[in-house]
Design an enzyme around this catalytic site. Structure first.
Site, PDB file in Angstrom:
ATOM      1  N   LYS A 170       4.809  -4.866  -3.007  1.00 61.12           N
ATOM      2  CA  LYS A 170       5.293  -5.197  -1.661  1.00 61.12           C
ATOM      3  C   LYS A 170       4.762  -6.564  -1.219  1.00 61.12           C
ATOM      4  O   LYS A 170       5.523  -7.411  -0.733  1.00 61.12           O
ATOM      5  CB  LYS A 170       4.857  -4.118  -0.657  1.00 61.12           C
ATOM      6  CG  LYS A 170       5.489  -4.305   0.702  1.00 61.12           C
ATOM      7  CD  LYS A 170       5.067  -3.227   1.674  1.00 61.12           C
ATOM      8  CE  LYS A 170       3.661  -3.461   2.135  1.00 61.12           C
ATOM      9  NZ  LYS A 170       3.177  -2.536   3.139  1.00 61.12           N
ATOM     10  N   ASP A 229       8.439  -1.874   3.394  1.00 59.14           N
ATOM     11  CA  ASP A 229       7.310  -1.284   4.113  1.00 59.14           C
ATOM     12  C   ASP A 229       7.817  -0.043   4.844  1.00 59.14           C
ATOM     13  O   ASP A 229       8.968   0.375   4.676  1.00 59.14           O
ATOM     14  CB  ASP A 229       6.667  -2.303   5.072  1.00 59.14           C
ATOM     15  CG  ASP A 229       7.580  -2.646   6.244  1.00 59.14           C
ATOM     16  OD1 ASP A 229       8.736  -2.166   6.279  1.00 59.14           O
ATOM     17  OD2 ASP A 229       7.132  -3.387   7.140  1.00 59.14           O
TER      18      ASP A 229
END
Ligand code: SF4
Length: 214
Positions: free
Chosen positions: A121, A139
């Site tokens: 991420k 997220d």
């Protein structure tokens, strides 16, 4: 509405509602962006922006941070979540950048993930924001909003969501779409109380009126 039409409608509505969509983290270089993104894990951007001015003044570059100890860095970041592990990761990350990567953050997501504390991420955020690559960091906001709207169906993991979104969103739009989904999740389609009455896609959203934490 077909999936293709849904994606087209949602992207067009977001473009109109949020013509400017950028990260809310403050930074002055790619290295500082990476540091800010690492600090933002399970922490708010607002909180990160409160600690980074002093941190970046003390350690503006990878070279400067590589000379710092974990304890040095901790003093600046102690008010963010998980300050001990984040300090350790930042010190080790800066040392590896200087020792093995010429002090420059690589643009390649796989290379970035070799750095301590840098997961998929984080690497995707830096790739999208600093290098304008078609990367979609997933997220909690992106995961939830994509599911609610119906852009993803029964996605169980962030990776599944990432692959589904990047399959349907044009490459050139992906970096901006990432911000749209985050901002929409942060300010409108909130986890517990989505503001469906203020939502620009309410008429095409499958989950209008939800009040759970999907
Ligand atoms: S209508 Fe409600 S649930 Fe659907 S995207 Fe908008 S805020 Fe979220």
């Amino acid at each position: 509405m077909t999936k293709k039409e849904l994606y087209a409608q949602v992207l067009a509505r977001f473009e109109e509602a949020m013509p400017v969509a950028e990260t809310e983290l403050h930074f002055g270089s790619t290295f500082q962006l990476l540091v800010a993104v690492m600090l933002s894990a399970q922490c708010t951007d607002k909180r990160v922006n409160m600690v980074t001015p002093a941190l970046f003044e003390a350690y503006p570059t990878a070279e400067a941070m590589a000379k710092a100890s974990e304890e040095d860095i901790f003093r600046y970041v102690k008010s963010v979540s998980y300050p001990n592990s984040k300090s350790a990761h930042l010190a080790a990350m800066a040392r590896m950048l200087v020792g093995e990567m010429g002090g420059e953050v690589p643009s390649d997501v796989e290379q970035m993930q070799r750095l301590p504390g840098v997961g998929r991420k984080t690497a995707n955020v830096v790739a999208a924001v600093a290098f304008d690559q078609p990367a979609m960091p997933v997220d909690t906001h992106v995961f939830r909003v994509a599911n609610r709207i119906g852009l993803t169906v029964n996605s169980k993991t962030p990776l599944q969501t990432e692959l589904e979104l990047t399959k349907h969103i044009p490459d050139a739009v992906i970096p901006k779409a990432h911000h749209w989904l985050i901002l929409h999740g942060r300010y409108v389609c909130q986890a517990r109380k989505p503001k469906c009455g203020q939502c620009c896609i309410a008429d095409i959203c499958k989950r209008k009126g939800v009040s759970d934490a999907v």
